[in-house]
Every structure is written in structure tokens, then in C-alpha cells.
Design a protein around this motif. Structure first.
Motif, short mmCIF file in Angstrom:
data_model
loop_
_atom_site.label_atom_id
_atom_site.label_comp_id
_atom_site.label_asym_id
_atom_site.label_seq_id
_atom_site.Cartn_x
_atom_site.Cartn_y
_atom_site.Cartn_z
N GLY A 88 8.70 94.45 -82.45
CA GLY A 88 9.53 94.23 -83.63
C GLY A 88 8.76 93.92 -84.89
N GLN A 91 6.54 96.39 -86.89
CA GLN A 91 7.13 97.45 -87.70
C GLN A 91 6.95 97.20 -89.19
OE1 GLN A 91 8.29 100.12 -86.13
NE2 GLN A 91 7.81 99.10 -84.19
N HIS A 94 4.66 99.63 -90.88
CA HIS A 94 5.04 101.04 -90.92
C HIS A 94 5.32 101.48 -92.35
CE1 HIS A 94 6.90 104.80 -89.65
NE2 HIS A 94 6.42 104.56 -88.44
N VAL A 98 12.80 101.79 -93.70
CA VAL A 98 13.74 101.33 -92.67
C VAL A 98 12.98 100.55 -91.59
CG1 VAL A 98 15.38 102.05 -90.91
CG2 VAL A 98 15.31 103.23 -93.11
N ARG A 99 11.82 101.09 -91.17
CA ARG A 99 11.05 100.40 -90.14
C ARG A 99 10.50 99.07 -90.67
NH1 ARG A 99 9.26 104.44 -86.34
NH2 ARG A 99 8.01 102.85 -85.28
N LYS A 100 10.11 99.05 -91.94
CA LYS A 100 9.65 97.78 -92.53
C LYS A 100 10.78 96.75 -92.51
CE LYS A 100 6.09 99.45 -95.71
NZ LYS A 100 4.98 98.61 -95.20
N CYS A 101 11.98 97.18 -92.87
CA CYS A 101 13.12 96.25 -92.88
C CYS A 101 13.40 95.73 -91.47
CB CYS A 101 14.36 96.94 -93.45
SG CYS A 101 14.24 97.33 -95.20
N LEU A 102 13.28 96.63 -90.48
CA LEU A 102 13.45 96.20 -89.09
C LEU A 102 12.38 95.18 -88.70
CD1 LEU A 102 14.35 99.56 -87.33
CD2 LEU A 102 15.88 97.65 -87.84
N GLY A 103 11.15 95.40 -89.20
CA GLY A 103 10.08 94.46 -88.91
C GLY A 103 10.33 93.10 -89.53
N LEU A 105 13.26 91.90 -90.30
CA LEU A 105 14.37 91.33 -89.53
C LEU A 105 13.86 90.75 -88.21
CD1 LEU A 105 17.39 90.85 -89.14
CD2 LEU A 105 17.57 93.17 -88.18
N ALA A 106 12.96 91.46 -87.56
CA ALA A 106 12.40 90.96 -86.30
C ALA A 106 11.63 89.67 -86.53
CB ALA A 106 11.50 92.02 -85.66
#
Length: 353
Positions: A88, A91, A94, A98-103, A105-106
Motif C-alpha cells: 500500500g 504506491q 508511483h 491515482v496510485r499515489k493517492c492510494l499510497g 490513503l494506505a
């Protein structure tokens, strides 16, 4: 294998262009990976034992009961953090938004997870020191009302130790492989392909050397054997001639010995006679000698034999050179694979034709 290696290299180059990476992936060797995994296991064991000592206070089963309860919390704290970080939080590196935002968030999930879990463990330690039953409900009530109020300094130490191990596990997950998600896997496949190709090349090279050395040794043995056989043949011919001469000399010796004996007899006989000796006494004895000759039908003359052996040895020497030439030609053909099927960006593309 060479084409597969080229495809793997093309995959890596495409990955770097797609994600705008201008560096090689940081792939750890087996030793570094072992140390990272060992660190996680050591932290898990240490935290489980330490937590067990803390949670044993007020637990009716004592240290064993505390350790049993602590194993689940330690596994969540260490391995749960590693999973969140590795799959998580990484990311964030990245290129995709979108992947940065997921990272991000993780990472927020990790903060809530780490703080919440370790605060809950600290409160559980506070409660377990006073109650034997109903500790879970008291922990939930304390977490909802006063999450940062702990009665015992040891509970704060308990919280700090768990949070420290969680942070170390997070760092370990982020540095377990390359920081950019997926890049290490691409690089590892490429390196595995290179190793497989190099190992196969080395194996084939070694096989070729074995074949070359085997045939070279056989031909050298044949050449040496021819020289030995030629010497043996010359010795046999010489001994045969010597035996024939000795046989002729032996017959001459027999004739001389017979004449010597006969002369002794004749002299004695002549002295004993009143009449003159017969005329034959004046004639020497002649042995009927046997004439022995070697049958040389089908035999090679020594000159022809030497000439033929020299021709064969010259042929064997030429064959040894031919074997070395064939070996070098095959090695060059292996090397040509790098030109016929070059890796992306390596060699002249015109050679592929």
C-alpha cells in the motif's frame, strides 16, 4: 533462451520508459532478503515475549497466558504493518496520481492501524492489571473516552515499544525491494533470464571443451601408439635377422666341431694302422646346412612403414588443428547470437537481417 532474454530486456526498457525511470532497479540478493525477513521474525518474537511479560500482569494463566494473547497482537503489529507498507504505502512512489493517492490513503490507514493497535494494547495492559474478566469491554470504553490517558508508565513503555517495532517493520517493507512498485519484479526476471542464459552458455562451452579435449587426447594417444608400434616392429625385424645369422653361425660351429672330432679319430686310426689310411681321411667333413630365409610376403619395408606412420601422424596433427578450428567456430557462433538477437539498444540492428 537468447530471444527470451531479449524480450525480458525489452520489457524492462519499456517499463522504464513508461514510468520515466532513469535508474536500474535495486534488487537485493539472497543475503539481504534473508536479513530483512530475519529482522521481522526477531521483532515478532521479541515483541510477543515482551508483550507477554506485560500482559501477564493480571492474567490468570500468568506468563504463558500473556504470551499466548500477545502472539496475535505481535503478528498484527509486525506482519500487518509489513503488508500495508509493501503493498500500500509503496504506491506513493508511483507516477500515477491515482496510485499515489492510494499510497497516501494506505499510509493514513497505517497510522490509524499502528496508533490504534498499540494504544489498544497499552489500555489492555492497564485493564488486565486490575481485572480478570471483561477486559475487552473496558479497553473499548477507554479507547472511545480517553485514548491517550494511561494509568501506568509501563503501559506507555508498552505503547512505545509496539509503535517502534511497527515503524521498523514499515521501513523494512519499504526497503524490502525497489521503492517503485513492480520495478524490482521486472528487474529480477531480467537478471534471472541473464543468469539462466549465462549458465547455459557456460554449460555448453564446458561440454565443447570436454569433447575437444577428449578427441585431442585420443588422437595424441594414437600418434604415440604408432611411434611405439613402429619401434616394436623394427625391434622384431632386427631380432629376426639376428636369429637367422645366429642359426647360420651355429651350423658352421657344428661343422667345425665335427671336423675336429673326426680329425682326432683319424689321427688315432692312422697311427694304429699298418697300411696307409684311406683317401677319404684327407677329405674334410661337410655338414648339410639348412638354408633359412624369412618369409617377407606382405610385409612393409621399414622405409615404407616409417613413411606411412609419418603421414598418419601428420594427418592426426591436422585433425587436432581441425578440432580446435571447429571448437572456435562453434564458440564464435554462440557469440553471434548476441548479434543476431541483440538486446534492445545493444548492437547494430542491421545485423538482425
Amino acid at each position: 533462451m537468447r530471444r527470451n532474454l531479449r524480450d525480458l530486456d525489452a520489457e524492462q526498457q519499456s517499463f522504464r520508459r513508461k514510468h520515466k525511470i532513469d535508474r536500474t532497479a535495486r534488487v537485493h540478493g539472497g543475503g539481504a532478503t534473508f536479513l530483512k525477513v530475519a529482522l521481522l521474525i526477531v521483532m515478532f518474537v521479541v515483541e510477543a515475549f515482551a508483550n507477554g511479560n506485560f500482559l501477564a500482569k493480571g492474567n490468570e494463566q500468568g506468563l504463558l497466558g500473556g504470551v499466548t494473547e500477545a502472539i496475535s497482537f505481535a503478528a498484527l503489529n509486525i506482519f500487518g504493518t509489513f503488508i500495508i507498507g509493501h503493498f500500500g504505502v509503496k504506491q506513493i512512489a508511483h507516477n500515477s496520481v491515482v496510485r499515489k493517492c492510494l499510497g497516501v490513503l494506505a499510509f493514513c490507514v497505517y497510522l490509524v492501524f499502528a496508533l490504534g493497535l498499540n494504544l489498544a494494547l497499552a489500555h489492555y495492559r492497564d485493564v488486565s492489571a486490575q481485572l480478570l474478566d471483561g477486559g475487552g469491554d473496558r479497553v473499548m470504553q477507554a479507547m472511545a473516552a480517553t485514548p491517550f490517558q494511561l494509568r501506568d508508565i509501563n503501559s506507555w513503555l508498552f505503547f512505545g515499544l509496539g509503535l517502534l517495532f511497527s515503524v521498523v517493520a514499515l521501513i523494512d517493507s519499504l526497503t524490502f525491494s525497489d521503492a517503485y512498485p513492480g520495478y524490482a519484479d521486472v528487474q529480477q526476471r531480467l537478471e534471472d533470464g541473464r543468469d539462466a542464459y549465462r549458465n547455459r552458455r557456460a554449460e555448453l562451452d564446458e561440454n565443447l571443451k570436454d569433447v575437444r579435449d577428449e578427441y585431442q587426447e585420443k588422437m595424441e594417444d594414437i600418434s604415440r601408439d604408432l611411434s611405439v608400434r613402429r619401434g616394436e616392429y623394427e625391434a622384431i625385424v632386427a631380432n629376426r635377422s639376428r636369429m637367422l645369422k645366429l642359426f647360420t653361425q651355429h651350423q658352421d660351429h657344428l661343422e667345425r666341431a665335427a671336423n675336429a672330432l673326426i680329425s682326432v679319430y683319424r689321427e688315432a686310426n692312422a697311427k694304429a694302422r699298418k697300411a696307409p689310411p684311406p683317401p677319404r681321411f684327407a677329405t674334410a667333413f661337410s655338414l648339410a646346412k639348412v638354408s633359412v630365409e624369412a618369409n617377407t610376403d606382405g610385409e612393409w619395408s621399414l622405409r615404407d612403414l616409417r613413411s606411412r606412420i609419418e603421414q598418419i601422424q601428420a594427418m592426426l596433427t591436422a585433425e587436432v588443428k581441425e578440432i580446435h578450428t571447429a571448437y572456435q567456430t562453434t564458440m564464435d557462433e554462440y557469440q553471434q547470437l548476441d548479434d543476431i538477437v541483440p538486446e534492445p539498444g545493444v548492437g547494430d540492428g542491421s545485423k538482425q537481417a
